[in-house]
Design an enzyme around this catalytic site. Structure first.
Site, PDB file in Angstrom:
ATOM      1  N   LYS A  57       0.737  -1.282   0.060  1.00  0.00           N
ATOM      2  CA  LYS A  57      -0.200  -0.027   0.101  1.00  0.00           C
ATOM      3  C   LYS A  57       0.786   1.319   0.170  1.00  0.00           C
ATOM      4  O   LYS A  57       0.519   2.096  -0.713  1.00  0.00           O
ATOM      5  CB  LYS A  57      -0.943   0.138   1.111  1.00  0.00           C
ATOM      6  CG  LYS A  57      -2.024  -1.226   1.128  1.00  0.00           C
ATOM      7  CD  LYS A  57      -2.703  -0.972   2.579  1.00  0.00           C
ATOM      8  CE  LYS A  57      -3.808  -2.165   2.548  1.00  0.00           C
ATOM      9  NZ  LYS A  57      -4.544  -2.000   3.888  1.00  0.00           N
ATOM     10  N   ALA A 115      -0.698   0.734   6.156  1.00  0.00           N
ATOM     11  CA  ALA A 115      -1.109  -0.208   7.487  1.00  0.00           C
ATOM     12  C   ALA A 115      -1.998  -1.141   6.728  1.00  0.00           C
ATOM     13  O   ALA A 115      -2.778  -1.023   5.966  1.00  0.00           O
ATOM     14  CB  ALA A 115      -1.569   0.592   8.427  1.00  0.00           C
ATOM     15  N   ASP A 116      -1.943  -2.408   7.521  1.00  0.00           N
ATOM     16  CA  ASP A 116      -2.902  -3.517   7.343  1.00  0.00           C
ATOM     17  C   ASP A 116      -3.011  -3.972   8.560  1.00  0.00           C
ATOM     18  O   ASP A 116      -2.271  -4.262   9.459  1.00  0.00           O
ATOM     19  CB  ASP A 116      -2.437  -4.163   6.166  1.00  0.00           C
ATOM     20  CG  ASP A 116      -3.528  -5.315   5.725  1.00  0.00           C
ATOM     21  OD1 ASP A 116      -4.420  -4.828   5.032  1.00  0.00           O
ATOM     22  OD2 ASP A 116      -3.602  -6.588   6.039  1.00  0.00           O
ATOM     23  N   THR A 117      -4.369  -4.579   8.851  1.00  0.00           N
ATOM     24  CA  THR A 117      -4.744  -5.373  10.111  1.00  0.00           C
ATOM     25  C   THR A 117      -5.375  -6.631   9.624  1.00  0.00           C
ATOM     26  O   THR A 117      -6.496  -6.490   8.965  1.00  0.00           O
ATOM     27  CB  THR A 117      -5.641  -4.531  10.871  1.00  0.00           C
ATOM     28  OG1 THR A 117      -4.871  -3.147  11.318  1.00  0.00           O
ATOM     29  CG2 THR A 117      -5.995  -5.029  12.210  1.00  0.00           C
TER      30      THR A 117
END
EC number: 3.6.1.9
Length: 191
Positions: free
Chosen positions: A52, A68-70
């Protein structure tokens, strides 16, 4: 201070950066979130965060770009964002009365440096009734969230215990991020 771009349309990440006093702009990354063959949840979130951030950094090389990624995991199963209400209910039934893990990966990209890191937090849910799950899913809140719940919203009533960084579960480990930004000569504690 160098300009920061958040490569995310997440209102929660935007809120957390504002709360911490981090000055930033938003350019939403158009990267397709696909999970390939990775060895661990931490690798997945850091790779997606990097994808990203990289996509936005390509055309914004004078900026510091945050991605960011969750994801939520339970017994090695990855629980991303539900594709529909039925899948949201299934995820909440799976998490009911159990402890699961939430991983948030962050990538920070500048011209001269790239840093990636992740935070892992354990979250334990109370036993949930069918009525609680149905009412929560009907609220639509869980439909755009990994694991089908928002710890900062109505989903908070399901949480019995948390071990780790609350803000990482929300979507951005802000305390760690502020410390990592110091490597890029950004110190919001004096702003």
């Amino acid at each position: 201070m160098r300009k920061i771009i958040l490569a995310s349309g997440s209102p929660r990440r935007k809120e957390l950066l504002e709360l911490a006093g981090v000055p930033f702009e938003i350019i939403v990354s158009e990267v397709e979130e696909t999970i390939g063959a990775y060895s661990s949840p931490s690798d997945i979130v850091m790779s997606l965060a990097l994808q990203k951030a990289s996509a936005v950094a390509e055309n914004n090389s004078d900026y510091i770009v945050l991605g960011a990624d969750t994801i939520v995991t339970y017994e090695s199963r990855i629980l991303g964002k539900p594709s529909n209400e039925a899948e949201a209910k299934e995820m909440l039934q799976l998490l009911s009365g159990k402890t699961h893990e939430v991983y948030t990966g962050v990538a920070i990209i500048a011209k001269d440096k790239t840093v990636t890191f992740y935070e892992r937090t354990e979250v334990t849910f109370w036993e949930l009734t069918e009525e609680e799950i149905d009412a929560y899913v009907a609220s639509k809140e869980p439909l755009d969230k990994a694991g089908s719940y928002g710890i900062q919203g109505k989903g908070s009533i399901f949480v019995q215990h948390i071990q780790g960084d609350y803000y990482s579960v929300v979507g951005l480990p802000i305390s760690r991020l502020v410390r990592e930004l110091k490597q890029f000569n950004i110190d919001v504690t004096h702003a």
